[in-house]
Enzyme design. Sequence first.
Site, PDB file in Angstrom:
ATOM      1  N   ASP A   1       3.898   3.664  -1.389  1.00  0.00           N
ATOM      2  CA  ASP A   1       3.875   5.050  -1.864  1.00  0.00           C
ATOM      3  C   ASP A   1       4.719   5.269  -3.111  1.00  0.00           C
ATOM      4  O   ASP A   1       4.268   5.898  -4.061  1.00  0.00           O
ATOM      5  CB  ASP A   1       4.340   5.992  -0.736  1.00  0.00           C
ATOM      6  CG  ASP A   1       3.294   6.074   0.358  1.00  0.00           C
ATOM      7  OD1 ASP A   1       2.142   6.431   0.052  1.00  0.00           O
ATOM      8  OD2 ASP A   1       3.612   5.745   1.514  1.00  0.00           O
TER       9      ASP A   1
ATOM     10  N   GLN B   1       3.333   4.126  -6.503  1.00  0.00           N
ATOM     11  CA  GLN B   1       2.055   4.684  -6.970  1.00  0.00           C
ATOM     12  C   GLN B   1       2.134   5.497  -8.264  1.00  0.00           C
ATOM     13  O   GLN B   1       1.227   5.389  -9.098  1.00  0.00           O
ATOM     14  CB  GLN B   1       1.395   5.501  -5.844  1.00  0.00           C
ATOM     15  CG  GLN B   1       0.888   4.612  -4.711  1.00  0.00           C
ATOM     16  CD  GLN B   1       0.318   5.397  -3.547  1.00  0.00           C
ATOM     17  OE1 GLN B   1       0.135   6.605  -3.632  1.00  0.00           O
ATOM     18  NE2 GLN B   1       0.023   4.716  -2.447  1.00  0.00           N
TER      19      GLN B   1
ATOM     20  N   HIS C   1      -2.464   8.124   2.097  1.00  0.00           N
ATOM     21  CA  HIS C   1      -1.369   8.970   2.552  1.00  0.00           C
ATOM     22  C   HIS C   1      -1.157  10.007   1.460  1.00  0.00           C
ATOM     23  O   HIS C   1      -1.211   9.678   0.271  1.00  0.00           O
ATOM     24  CB  HIS C   1      -0.120   8.103   2.771  1.00  0.00           C
ATOM     25  CG  HIS C   1       1.103   8.855   3.223  1.00  0.00           C
ATOM     26  ND1 HIS C   1       1.057   9.959   4.048  1.00  0.00           N
ATOM     27  CD2 HIS C   1       2.422   8.641   2.971  1.00  0.00           C
ATOM     28  CE1 HIS C   1       2.293  10.381   4.290  1.00  0.00           C
ATOM     29  NE2 HIS C   1       3.133   9.601   3.635  1.00  0.00           N
TER      30      HIS C   1
ATOM     31  N   GLU D   1       7.714  -4.180  28.165  1.00  0.00           N
ATOM     32  CA  GLU D   1       6.867  -3.371  29.055  1.00  0.00           C
ATOM     33  C   GLU D   1       6.407  -2.055  28.440  1.00  0.00           C
ATOM     34  O   GLU D   1       5.526  -1.392  28.981  1.00  0.00           O
ATOM     35  CB  GLU D   1       7.620  -3.071  30.354  1.00  0.00           C
ATOM     36  CG  GLU D   1       7.237  -3.999  31.486  1.00  0.00           C
ATOM     37  CD  GLU D   1       7.550  -3.381  32.834  1.00  0.00           C
ATOM     38  OE1 GLU D   1       6.798  -2.476  33.242  1.00  0.00           O
ATOM     39  OE2 GLU D   1       8.544  -3.785  33.441  1.00  0.00           O
TER      40      GLU D   1
HETATM   41  P1  NAD Z   1       2.023  -2.617   1.702  1.00  0.00           P
HETATM   42  O1  NAD Z   1       3.475  -2.480   1.396  1.00  0.00           O
HETATM   43  O2  NAD Z   1       1.605  -3.315   2.929  1.00  0.00           O
HETATM   44  O3  NAD Z   1       1.246  -3.330   0.494  1.00  0.00           O
HETATM   45  C1  NAD Z   1       1.463  -3.032  -0.825  1.00  0.00           C
HETATM   46  C2  NAD Z   1       0.626  -3.900  -1.746  1.00  0.00           C
HETATM   47  O4  NAD Z   1       0.741  -3.402  -3.070  1.00  0.00           O
HETATM   48  C3  NAD Z   1       1.036  -5.358  -1.809  1.00  0.00           C
HETATM   49  O5  NAD Z   1      -0.143  -6.128  -1.898  1.00  0.00           O
HETATM   50  C4  NAD Z   1       1.825  -5.463  -3.118  1.00  0.00           C
HETATM   51  O6  NAD Z   1       1.734  -6.713  -3.663  1.00  0.00           O
HETATM   52  C5  NAD Z   1       1.086  -4.445  -3.964  1.00  0.00           C
HETATM   53  N1  NAD Z   1       1.897  -3.852  -5.020  1.00  0.00           N
HETATM   54  C6  NAD Z   1       3.183  -3.415  -4.941  1.00  0.00           C
HETATM   55  N2  NAD Z   1       3.563  -2.861  -6.103  1.00  0.00           N
HETATM   56  C7  NAD Z   1       2.480  -2.939  -6.941  1.00  0.00           C
HETATM   57  C8  NAD Z   1       2.234  -2.571  -8.291  1.00  0.00           C
HETATM   58  N3  NAD Z   1       3.194  -1.974  -8.993  1.00  0.00           N
HETATM   59  N4  NAD Z   1       0.999  -2.825  -8.808  1.00  0.00           N
HETATM   60  C9  NAD Z   1       0.026  -3.405  -8.102  1.00  0.00           C
HETATM   61  N5  NAD Z   1       0.207  -3.788  -6.809  1.00  0.00           N
HETATM   62  C10 NAD Z   1       1.421  -3.571  -6.257  1.00  0.00           C
HETATM   63  O7  NAD Z   1       1.411  -1.133   1.645  1.00  0.00           O
HETATM   64  P2  NAD Z   1       0.706  -0.326   2.841  1.00  0.00           P
HETATM   65  O8  NAD Z   1       1.655  -0.188   3.986  1.00  0.00           O
HETATM   66  O9  NAD Z   1      -0.665  -0.854   3.057  1.00  0.00           O
HETATM   67  O10 NAD Z   1       0.602   1.132   2.170  1.00  0.00           O
HETATM   68  C11 NAD Z   1      -0.387   1.461   1.231  1.00  0.00           C
HETATM   69  C12 NAD Z   1      -0.734   2.927   1.402  1.00  0.00           C
HETATM   70  O11 NAD Z   1      -1.341   3.126   2.680  1.00  0.00           O
HETATM   71  C13 NAD Z   1       0.471   3.852   1.366  1.00  0.00           C
HETATM   72  O12 NAD Z   1       0.077   5.054   0.740  1.00  0.00           O
HETATM   73  C14 NAD Z   1       0.761   4.118   2.835  1.00  0.00           C
HETATM   74  O13 NAD Z   1       1.435   5.312   3.092  1.00  0.00           O
HETATM   75  C15 NAD Z   1      -0.660   4.140   3.383  1.00  0.00           C
HETATM   76  N6  NAD Z   1      -0.785   3.887   4.818  1.00  0.00           N
HETATM   77  C16 NAD Z   1      -0.233   2.773   5.364  1.00  0.00           C
HETATM   78  C17 NAD Z   1      -0.397   2.506   6.710  1.00  0.00           C
HETATM   79  C18 NAD Z   1       0.132   1.240   7.311  1.00  0.00           C
HETATM   80  O14 NAD Z   1      -0.170   0.997   8.459  1.00  0.00           O
HETATM   81  N7  NAD Z   1       0.891   0.388   6.644  1.00  0.00           N
HETATM   82  C19 NAD Z   1      -1.148   3.400   7.519  1.00  0.00           C
HETATM   83  C20 NAD Z   1      -1.738   4.516   6.921  1.00  0.00           C
HETATM   84  C21 NAD Z   1      -1.561   4.753   5.563  1.00  0.00           C
HETATM   85 MG    MG Z   2       3.028   6.782   7.394  1.00  0.00          MG
END
Ligand code: NAD
Ligand code: MG
Length: 330
Positions: free
Chosen positions: A82, A85, A106, A229
């Site tokens: 986040d 971004q 998100h 558990e």
């Molecule tokens: P993550 O941390 O697992 O993955 C981030 C990815 O982005 C990695 O591949 C990293 O190499 C890449 N990255 C980082 N900085 C970068 C940049 N400057 N340029 C290009 N690539 C870059 O992220 P995530 O947890 O999948 O979260 C992504 C989005 O999904 C967020 O908005 C988060 O809130 C949302 N989200 C996540 C979950 C979850 O279960 N993790 C659930 C729902 C929503």
């Molecule tokens: Mg969240």
Amino acid sequence: MRIYSAKDVDQKALKGATIAILGYGSQGRAHALNLKDSGYDVVVGLRRSGASWKKAQKDGLRVAEPAAAVKGAALVALLTPDLSQPAVYAEIKANLAKGATLLFAHGFNVHFKQIKPRKDLDVVLIAPKGPGDLVRRQYQQGRGVPCLIAVAQNATRRAKQKALAYAHGIGGTRGGVLETTFEEETVTDLFGEQVVLCGGATELVVRGFETLTEAGYKPEAAYYECLHELKLIVDLLHEGGLAKMHQFISETAKYGDLTRGPRIVTRSTKAEMKKILKEIQSGKFARQWIRENKSGKKKYTKLLNKDLKHPIEKVGRALRARMPWLEQGR
Ligand code: NAD
Ligand code: MG
């Protein structure tokens, strides 16, 4: 209130579209692979220096730097962390096609105005209510993690249909796609992870473990009881709510639950929950997190390391090594 399913999807909305997925982490990988299997032309946008580049290539996906990946894409999903971004958006902004769809998983950056998207773009949210590996695994099993859908900008008047087609492509319509707003998704998501899911649940587990071990009980017994558990109980809740859990636990457990539970999560705990909700709604939490991130995450790193050094982690590693199947599917 609306919950969309496959029959509500306009198959033409993203037909033949190139979809750029920026980031290849938890959500990025799952979305990219599911969309590819659903027949879309997918390109993954990553920094060439990053660790995910090779991984995405190995998975058979086309990979490019973010600014190049978004060229010609009808839909761009911003799935980097986040707080990264806004910088990624600045990098790609000039290359986004007119009328393209900018998709978030998100609502944080749009709701808290860290990103102010170009007015000609559709801005949508498809937020899976589960971690990425589950989004992928369930899709492969013919199931789907439920998603939230919201529209912040509807420049082409087709924003919702495009978002819904994307949700369908990742398997979300199988579980149901619930209509919401960026504000509601952002606030409820932050509240859930802070109070119940991550913050609340782990604090409960660790304090329970400490109480038993400090009283002289074996760490192994305390681990099984307070951490291992928990999954059994959560599975029952997940499948059938409080009623199903009550159906499967003993009478004694039920009596203990009903009489002791309210002594653990007390009126003052609920008052604190309301305070945390206010901090999220007012933007106080967001400002604090953005500041922490900008100043090098010192406090965050310290707290994280403290968590990882807790004795429950040591006994947990040893016990889980005897149950290698726990890691399967990750
Ligand atoms: P993550 O941390 O697992 O993955 C981030 C990815 O982005 C990695 O591949 C990293 O190499 C890449 N990255 C980082 N900085 C970068 C940049 N400057 N340029 C290009 N690539 C870059 O992220 P995530 O947890 O999948 O979260 C992504 C989005 O999904 C967020 O908005 C988060 O809130 C949302 N989200 C996540 C979950 C979850 O279960 N993790 C659930 C729902 C929503
Ligand atoms: Mg969240």
